[in-house]
Each structure stands twice: as structure tokens, then as C-alpha cells.
Design a protein around this motif. Structure first.
Motif, mmCIF file in Angstrom:
data_model
loop_
_atom_site.group_PDB
_atom_site.id
_atom_site.type_symbol
_atom_site.label_atom_id
_atom_site.label_comp_id
_atom_site.label_asym_id
_atom_site.label_seq_id
_atom_site.Cartn_x
_atom_site.Cartn_y
_atom_site.Cartn_z
ATOM 1 N N LEU A 137 -13.803 -9.726 -10.305
ATOM 2 C CA LEU A 137 -13.385 -11.136 -10.285
ATOM 3 C C LEU A 137 -11.886 -11.255 -10.019
ATOM 4 O O LEU A 137 -11.453 -12.085 -9.212
ATOM 5 N N ALA A 138 -11.089 -10.409 -10.667
ATOM 6 C CA ALA A 138 -9.638 -10.438 -10.460
ATOM 7 C C ALA A 138 -9.288 -10.077 -9.018
ATOM 8 O O ALA A 138 -8.406 -10.693 -8.405
ATOM 9 N N ASP A 139 -9.988 -9.091 -8.447
ATOM 10 C CA ASP A 139 -9.744 -8.706 -7.059
ATOM 11 C C ASP A 139 -10.105 -9.845 -6.107
ATOM 12 O O ASP A 139 -9.382 -10.106 -5.140
ATOM 13 N N ALA A 140 -11.201 -10.522 -6.373
ATOM 14 C CA ALA A 140 -11.609 -11.658 -5.539
ATOM 15 C C ALA A 140 -10.551 -12.756 -5.576
ATOM 16 O O ALA A 140 -10.188 -13.324 -4.535
ATOM 17 N N GLY A 192 -6.011 -17.426 -5.218
ATOM 18 C CA GLY A 192 -6.096 -18.447 -6.264
ATOM 19 C C GLY A 192 -7.249 -18.175 -7.199
ATOM 20 O O GLY A 192 -8.112 -17.333 -6.929
ATOM 21 N N ARG A 193 -7.244 -18.898 -8.293
ATOM 22 C CA ARG A 193 -8.284 -18.711 -9.310
ATOM 23 C C ARG A 193 -9.605 -19.316 -8.847
ATOM 24 O O ARG A 193 -9.627 -20.361 -8.196
ATOM 25 N N ILE A 203 -26.481 -19.430 -5.154
ATOM 26 C CA ILE A 203 -25.126 -18.942 -5.435
ATOM 27 C C ILE A 203 -25.004 -17.601 -4.731
ATOM 28 O O ILE A 203 -25.793 -16.694 -4.972
ATOM 29 N N TRP A 204 -24.018 -17.455 -3.855
ATOM 30 C CA TRP A 204 -23.822 -16.192 -3.146
ATOM 31 C C TRP A 204 -23.300 -15.115 -4.079
ATOM 32 O O TRP A 204 -22.599 -15.415 -5.058
ATOM 33 N N PRO A 205 -23.530 -13.852 -3.742
ATOM 34 C CA PRO A 205 -22.849 -12.763 -4.452
ATOM 35 C C PRO A 205 -21.331 -12.890 -4.231
ATOM 36 O O PRO A 205 -20.882 -13.431 -3.214
ATOM 37 N N LEU A 206 -20.556 -12.377 -5.160
ATOM 38 C CA LEU A 206 -19.095 -12.509 -5.109
ATOM 39 C C LEU A 206 -18.514 -11.990 -3.795
ATOM 40 O O LEU A 206 -17.645 -12.648 -3.201
#
Length: 142
Positions: free
Chosen positions: A24-27, A33-34, A58-61
């Protein structure tokens, strides 16, 4: 919470393994942005969600990041569409239309982008409302 909300609307909804905090942080770093808090919470339970007929509600990250970087690139659709920078796409209807949060200015509402007209229409008041409508609805429910 998110799996239960989805299962209430469509008992056959499919889930994936959760996303970890590092991904999540890498994305967020790659997107600059958050991510919306509701989306982060959902992805922490399941890396995307599949509805009826294999539709990625909902797509994968990884797909979220890939699609948003593509649509925000100035070389992708030069002069064809209004800017996509205020949107964060996260799912589709398998027909070309995409669902997004508005991230600038930040708000919980979900909008649908119509790929044929470039219109951006309100679709749901927040992510749980979107899940219920998308999973329980028929076709173009918005």
C-alpha cells in the motif's frame, strides 16, 4: 467488514488475499498521494473483489496503480478527454466505463467515467454504497 458487506449484496462475490502495508505504501508513493481510507481498508482485507460474470468490482492494487498511471500520463489520450488527475480509478463494469474516487478535492463519493462521452457521473455516496449497488445491480445500475 468489507467482505461481509460484499457478501450481503452478492453471496458469490470472490475475494483475494489481502494487501500488506508495504505494498500500500509503495502504491501511494508511485501514485504521488494517499489512497482513500475506505479503499485502503478494503484492500487490507482483499486485494480486489470480483462480482458477477467475473467483473472486477474492485481491481487488485497493482491494476489500480497501473491504470491510474496510464490515464494520468500526458501521452496516453492527448486532447481527447478531460484530465484524469482528480480521479482515482479502482474498478470497472467490463464495458469500458470506470469507477473512481474524486481525490482532488477529496470526497467519499464514487463517480463513473463514461468512456464514450467522457462524462463523470455520480454513482454512490461512498465505497460501501458502491459495493451494494455494483454487486446487487443489473448492468448499468448507476
Amino acid at each position: 467488514m468489507w467482505r461481509e458487506a460484499a457478501a450481503a449484496a452478492l453471496p458469490d462475490a470472490e475475494f483475494r488475499a489481502p494487501v500488506d502495508a508495504a505494498a500500500l505504501a509503495d502504491a501511494e508513493r508511485r501514485l504521488g498521494g494517499r489512497l482513500p481510507a475506505q479503499l485502503t481498508a478494503l484492500l487490507s482485507e482483499t486485494d480486489g473483489m470480483v462480482g458477477e460474470y467475473g467483473t472486477d468490482i474492485i481491481w487488485p492494487l497493482d491494476h489500480i496503480v497501473e491504470q491510474n498511471l496510464l490515464f494520468r500520463s500526458p501521452d496516453t489520450f492527448p486532447g481527447l478527454y478531460m484530465p484524469f488527475d482528480p480521479l482515482l480509478f479502482f474498478g470497472d463494469n467490463s464495458g469500458g466505463d470506470r469507477f473512481a474516487f474524486v481525490v482532488t478535492p477529496e470526497r467519499p463519493d464514487i463517480f463513473v467515467w463514461d468512456h464514450e462521452t467522457d462524462s463523470r457521473l455520480w454513482a454512490a455516496r461512498e465505497l460501501e454504497d458502491y459495493l451494494h449497488r455494483a454487486l446487487a445491480g443489473d448492468g448499468d445500475w448507476w
